[in-house]
Design a protein around this motif. Structure first.
Motif, PDB file in Angstrom:
ATOM      1  N   LYS A 148      -0.158  -0.916  -8.779  1.00 25.65           N
ATOM      2  CA  LYS A 148       0.078  -2.286  -7.969  1.00 25.65           C
ATOM      3  C   LYS A 148       1.151  -2.125  -7.202  1.00 25.65           C
ATOM      4  CE  LYS A 148      -2.447  -4.692 -11.488  1.00 25.65           C
ATOM      5  NZ  LYS A 148      -2.328  -5.326 -12.955  1.00 25.65           N
TER       6      LYS A 148
ATOM      7  N   ARG B   4     -10.343 -10.445  -2.780  1.00 26.00           N
ATOM      8  CA  ARG B   4      -9.636 -10.353  -3.921  1.00 26.00           C
ATOM      9  C   ARG B   4      -9.146 -11.792  -4.162  1.00 26.00           C
ATOM     10  NH1 ARG B   4      -7.092  -4.501  -1.903  1.00 26.00           N
ATOM     11  NH2 ARG B   4      -8.650  -3.408  -2.663  1.00 26.00           N
TER      12      ARG B   4
ATOM     13  N   GLU C 244     -10.646 -15.009 -12.092  1.00 27.56           N
ATOM     14  CA  GLU C 244      -9.779 -14.497 -13.210  1.00 27.56           C
ATOM     15  C   GLU C 244      -8.785 -15.404 -13.701  1.00 27.56           C
ATOM     16  OE1 GLU C 244      -9.347 -11.124 -14.356  1.00 27.56           O
ATOM     17  OE2 GLU C 244      -7.212 -11.519 -15.482  1.00 27.56           O
TER      18      GLU C 244
ATOM     19  N   ASN D 288     -12.010 -13.166  -6.460  1.00 36.08           N
ATOM     20  CA  ASN D 288     -11.664 -12.512  -7.954  1.00 36.08           C
ATOM     21  C   ASN D 288     -10.499 -13.113  -8.676  1.00 36.08           C
ATOM     22  OD1 ASN D 288     -14.123 -11.004  -7.212  1.00 36.08           O
ATOM     23  ND2 ASN D 288     -12.835  -9.044  -6.632  1.00 36.08           N
ATOM     24  N   ALA D 289      -9.550 -13.273  -7.934  1.00 32.36           N
ATOM     25  CA  ALA D 289      -8.410 -13.639  -8.518  1.00 32.36           C
ATOM     26  C   ALA D 289      -8.674 -15.107  -9.194  1.00 32.36           C
ATOM     27  CB  ALA D 289      -7.277 -13.719  -7.892  1.00 32.36           C
TER      28      ALA D 289
ATOM     29  N   ALA E  54      -3.032 -14.437 -12.180  1.00 27.99           N
ATOM     30  CA  ALA E  54      -4.352 -13.837 -11.640  1.00 27.99           C
ATOM     31  C   ALA E  54      -3.888 -12.966 -10.525  1.00 27.99           C
ATOM     32  CB  ALA E  54      -5.131 -14.768 -11.580  1.00 27.99           C
ATOM     33  N   TRP E  55      -3.339 -13.323  -9.493  1.00 23.03           N
ATOM     34  CA  TRP E  55      -3.031 -12.882  -8.443  1.00 23.03           C
ATOM     35  C   TRP E  55      -2.423 -11.387  -8.519  1.00 23.03           C
ATOM     36  CZ3 TRP E  55      -5.284 -16.709  -6.243  1.00 23.03           C
ATOM     37  CH2 TRP E  55      -5.514 -16.917  -5.041  1.00 23.03           C
TER      38      TRP E  55
ATOM     39  N   HIS F  43      -6.957   1.372  -4.275  1.00 24.05           N
ATOM     40  CA  HIS F  43      -6.949  -0.202  -4.158  1.00 24.05           C
ATOM     41  C   HIS F  43      -6.760  -0.759  -2.883  1.00 24.05           C
ATOM     42  CE1 HIS F  43      -6.795  -4.616  -5.564  1.00 24.05           C
ATOM     43  NE2 HIS F  43      -5.395  -4.402  -4.806  1.00 24.05           N
TER      44      HIS F  43
ATOM     45  N   GLU G  82      -2.687  -9.413 -11.404  1.00 22.04           N
ATOM     46  CA  GLU G  82      -3.669  -8.707 -12.082  1.00 22.04           C
ATOM     47  C   GLU G  82      -4.583  -8.304 -11.206  1.00 22.04           C
ATOM     48  OE1 GLU G  82      -3.732  -7.647 -15.042  1.00 22.04           O
ATOM     49  OE2 GLU G  82      -5.764  -6.806 -14.820  1.00 22.04           O
ATOM     50  N   ILE G  83      -5.116  -9.108 -10.076  1.00 18.69           N
ATOM     51  CA  ILE G  83      -5.908  -8.594  -9.134  1.00 18.69           C
ATOM     52  C   ILE G  83      -5.092  -7.764  -7.787  1.00 18.69           C
ATOM     53  CG2 ILE G  83      -8.026  -9.059  -7.634  1.00 18.69           C
ATOM     54  CD1 ILE G  83      -8.735  -9.467 -10.597  1.00 18.69           C
ATOM     55  N   ASP G  84      -4.102  -7.964  -7.854  1.00 15.24           N
ATOM     56  CA  ASP G  84      -3.118  -7.336  -6.785  1.00 15.24           C
ATOM     57  C   ASP G  84      -3.603  -7.753  -5.298  1.00 15.24           C
ATOM     58  OD1 ASP G  84      -0.704  -6.235  -5.885  1.00 15.24           O
ATOM     59  OD2 ASP G  84      -1.693  -4.017  -6.050  1.00 15.24           O
ATOM     60  N   VAL G  85      -3.667  -9.190  -5.291  1.00 15.88           N
ATOM     61  CA  VAL G  85      -4.165  -9.461  -4.052  1.00 15.88           C
ATOM     62  C   VAL G  85      -3.585  -9.215  -2.760  1.00 15.88           C
ATOM     63  CG1 VAL G  85      -4.931 -11.685  -3.024  1.00 15.88           C
ATOM     64  CG2 VAL G  85      -5.486 -11.505  -5.519  1.00 15.88           C
TER      65      VAL G  85
END
Lengths: 154, 736
Positions: free
Chosen positions: B194, A140, A147, A143-144, A89-90, B633, A92-95
């Motif tokens: 990303k 983020r 997710e 959100n992660a 998830a980290w 982003h 996917e959300i690109d934290v």
């Protein structure tokens, strides 16, 4: 100095350090597991979070002398292929921005989801407020975690 | 090797097959000089091997701003590359790169400075690959299509991958003016690609300076003099040496670098076989300090001196019209307000550190730094070695915000390695990082306006006093608003702690006063603060002078003016700045530029006496004009991060100093905003095809004044300082 045995990520290690040495410095300096980060040394920032018998613990304040019989999991042992739902998830959300605090964030989040697979926003904030992020990736992170909870549920 | 005389790009064969590109910005002789020394000396900026793997050399520092992904995105886009074939090598400090690419990463200038270089480099390589394909097919390059690392001839459906062409392309002449893509053709620019560091971050394998581990390395922890520029008199290390693991105890003298702002505080270093032993033993040192002149200094005294200086100054730095006589005219009203913008700590997550290994004829340093060049220059001075005997390995940083602009920790590590003749890692504790920070300078700002009988602002005066030691590029008289009469005074006062660059530097200090004062004036005149700003911005610009410098200034001011107007008009169109309808709620606005980027924040908050500060920020909505947004982003992340960074300063910031000692030590008393305190945030970028400008800092300055303006709207209390404490919000009792 004394000899201590500890179980980290399923492996047995023997280290020769003082009994008051925090687990953090054993991991970093002796076992060369650098994913666990030094941030404050007084359990205020969460950068050093690891799991001890599944619980999220600040390694900077946990002396090696009190570790006997306990199992430690660090970020390096959270999953075999870096594919724990929270790690995925980290990504996917690109934290991350600088990334330094994120291993501690991930360890706290993983422990939260183990206890509560579908946390409310309030639960997420309560669980994560011990982890500082100076870059301000908090939205983020939140959100992660949502997710990851969804991935875990499905 | 093929090159043309005018080109700043040199292309040669890559060892093992493929193409290697070196760059040098026009005007710099560095590469031309090196050309004479043979091609092995070229900086390897970009290479494409026969398998089509593309390696981009990252010369700029990655500290969380996304340079390590944003920069290769620009290059890959222009090159027509397959993003999955791009990988990165982080360059050690290398004088073969010019200071433009490598000198300093700061001032939110990375994307700005590298945009043209990267696009030209990408286009050059693409054209050479295309030419190679065209030669093989006997076709015209204009007819060929480049996409995803493949060059296709649509008329025959034949294609070559970059890897198949690279070796031969390296033998062609370098084209001088390769065509650049139109914005409509961008493939990666404008996409939320990303971050390349994310996989290594989430696995725990991301490498930072604090992770450095060298064979035979020892660890140092340094007890520094608690008072700025105090000196070491003597010490008793007998108890410290009894701690298991301790190897040595060494005095560290106060040091000033080649650059005066590189200050190393006097201290005593414990050298040990691991970090914990060094930290533990250090607490057992008994040290006798000569605390020097600063030892009787309190923050309140400094603040009073600075305010006095700002009030009494007669040191004009900018004047337009005749403010002095205007002020004395009959019937005018003079309105004055004083704003306080205190020291701030960086509190970056990865504590300051550096590792060095000095040997008789060489020195190697491992450090996360915004300026390998500065570190290199200090190592030359400290060791007496020449540049080619020194290697500076640069690591990604766990946050920096200006702090790692300075070479002080590297100086400590090199000094200690010279003493112990081993590799030494210096790790600062969090307490060291807070107490011995290079703090954001203290600033007092006095703003004054002359209001005519017709209720118009006809004169604008500002008088700034700031602690000396750090300057940014912006000047206190650079204001976007137009007034007939302007007078600016500027004074400096010796600082009682060391100062340095802190995210958004002088703009953070200056914006608080200016953007609060504009609001105060608007309300005094019974005008809408947004409309007053628009009116004061939307005036004809005067060109001063006729030379090319005057042109540059005029063009810069014109760009800023149009961006300020666009940003504020967007706020207006979105109806984001509307008075709150409920009691105890308020809305506030502020706008500021950092370089060419303009950012406005609209803050909504609710008074709440049950919280630490007496209010809760509900929402921050931002409009930003930075030209092209390379990665939305990342862009949103930088603005959100800046808001949170500025909120920490506003809610918990400032740095108390008593008897010369910093009264904060760790995150319990130098609090930062946590996840449960973050407001809703919405960021809107003004669409633009202008070249991109920076986003690391511009979101920080307008946050505090927007909050102060919202607080006034909600409570009727005008706060002119940060941090805002509950006691600052006590309301006058209402008359019954």
């Amino acid at each position: 100095m004394a000899s201590f045995q500890l179980q980290v990520n399923g492996r047995q290690h023997t280290v020769d350090v003082d009994a008051d040495t925090p687990l953090l410095w054993v991991l970093r300096d002796e076992l060369k597991l650098n994913g666990t980060k030094y941030g404050c040394g007084i359990a205020q920032c969460g950068a050093c979070t690891v799991h001890i018998d599944g619980m999220p613990i600040r390694a900077c304040c946990f002396p090696i002398g009190k570790l006997a019989g306990k199992n430690v999991t660090t970020i390096e042992g959270l999953s075999v292929h870096d594919d724990h739902p929270v790690q995925l998830a980290w990504q996917e959300i690109d934290v991350p921005q600088c990334g330094y605090c994120q291993t501690g964030q991930i360890m706290t989040a993983a422990a939260l989801l183990d206890r509560n697979p579908d946390p409310s926003d309030e639960c997420i904030l309560r669980a994560m407020k011990g982890n500082l992020c100076r870059c301000g990736t908090y939205p983020r992170i939140k959100n992660a975690i949502k997710e990851a909870a969804q991935t875990k549920m499905s | 090797m093929r090159t043309t005389r005018r080109s700043f790009i040199k292309v040669s064969a890559l060892a093992g097959g493929g193409l290697m590109m070196a760059i040098s910005v026009p005007g710099s002789a560095a590469l031309n000089r090196l050309l004479k020394e043979g091609e092995s000396q070229l900086n390897n900026f970009l290479s494409i091997d026969t398998a089509g793997n593309i390696i981009f050399t990252l010369t700029k520092h990655e500290m969380g701003q996304g340079s390590g992904t944003g920069l290769p995105m620009i290059l890959a886009d222009e090159l027509g590359a397959d993003w999955s074939k791009i990988s990165l090598v982080r360059s050690a400090y290398d004088p073969k790169f010019t200071s433009r690419e490598m000198g300093t990463t700061g001032g939110s200038s990375t994307i700005d400075k590298m945009w043209d270089i990267l696009r030209t480099a990408g286009a050059t390589a693409r054209e050479m690959l295309k030419q190679t394909a065209a030669n093989r097919w006997n076709a015209n390059t204009d007819d060929l299509v480049v996409d995803n690392g493949v060059i296709t001839n649509p008329s025959t459906d034949e294609s070559y991958t970059f890897g198949e062409l690279a070796s031969e392309a390296a033998t062609l002449d370098v084209p001088d003016n390769p065509p650049l893509k139109e914005p409509k053709d961008y493939k990666y620019i404008g996409q939320s690609i990303k971050n390349l560091i994310t996989p290594e971050v989430v696995s725990g394998k991301a490498n930072y300076g604090i992770n450095v581990d060298i064979d035979d390395m020892v660890h140092a922890s340094i007890e520094r003099c608690p008072v700025y520029k105090g000196r070491l008199v003597g010490f008793d290390d007998s108890e410290a040496r009894e701690v298991a693991g301790v190897i040595d105890v060494i005095a560290v003298p106060q040091m000033t670098g080649v650059i005066e702002e590189h200050h190393v505080q006097a201290g005593v270093a414990v050298i040990a076989r691991n970090t914990w032993s060094a930290i533990k033993a250090r607490k057992k040192l008994r040290i006798n300090w000569d605390n020097g002149d600063t030892t009787d200094q309190n923050l309140n005294d400094l603040a009073a001196r600075m305010e006095q200086k700002a009030l009494e100054t007669e040191k004009p730095v900018f004047e337009k019209g005749d403010y002095a006589s205007l002020k004395n005219q009959d019937g005018v009203e003079v309105f004055q307000a004083i704003y306080d913008n205190p020291y701030q700590a960086h509190a970056l997550m990865e504590p300051i550190n550096a590792t060095a290994h000095y040997k008789a004829d060489q020195c190697e340093v491992w450090v996360g730094t915004q300026s390998g060049e500065r570190v290199n220059n200090e190592v030359v001075k400290l060791t007496g070695l020449s540049v080619d005997q020194i290697k500076i390995n640069v690591f990604n940083s766990g946050g920096s915000f200006g702090r790692r602009f300075y070479a002080d920790s590297a100086m400590e590590a090199v000094y200690l390695s010279m003493q112990v003749q081993k590799p030494v890692k210096v790790t600062w504790t969090r307490e060291d990082e807070i107490a011995h920070d290079y703090f954001h300078p203290y600033q007092k700002s006095i703003f004054e306006a002359v209001i005519s009988e017709e209720k118009k602002v006809v004169g604008w005066h500002s008088s700034i006093s700031r602690t000396e030691g750090y300057h940014s590029g912006s000047q206190p008289w650079e204001i976007p608003y137009h007034f007939e009469n302007i007078r600016t005074y500027f004074e400096q006062e010796p600082s009682i702690v060391h100062v340095g660059a802190w995210r958004s530097v002088a703009e953070h200090s200056s914006s608080l006063g200016r953007e609060s004062f504009i609001d105060e004036l608007a309300l005094k005149l019974g005008q809408n603060p947004l409309d007053l700003r628009l009116a004061l911005l939307d005036q004809p610009l005067n060109r001063i002078g006729t030379d090319s410098f005057a042109d540059r200034v005029y063009n810069y001011q014109s760009l800023l003016q149009s961006r300020y107007l666009e940003v504020l008009q967007t706020v207006k169109e979105k109806s984001w700045y509307q008075s709150a309808q409920e009691p105890e709620k308020g809305v506030g606005l502020a706008v500021e530029n950092f370089g060419r980027t303009v950012c406005a924040h609209v803050v909504e908050l609710t008074m709440n006496n049950n919280t630490y500060n007496g209010f809760v920020i509900d929402k921050v909505r931002s409009v930003v004009h930075c030209g092209t947004v390379v990665n939305p982003h990342f862009g949103r992340g930088q603005i959100e991060g800046s808001i949170i960074f500025a909120l920490s300063a506003l809610q918990y910031g400032g740095v108390e100093v008593e008897r010369g000692r910093v009264m904060r030590s760790n995150f319990h008393d130098n609090r930062l905003v946590r996840i449960d305190e973050v407001p809703d945030m919405e960021v809107h970028f003004v669409p633009s095809n202008d070249p991109p400008n920076g986003l690391g800092e511009p979101g920080t300055p307008p946050l505090a004044p927007a909050v102060l303006n919202a607080l006034y709207a909600a409570s009727g209390v005008r706060v002119r300082k940060i941090p805002v404490l509950k006691e600052d919000l006590v309301r006058e009792p209402q008359a019954v």
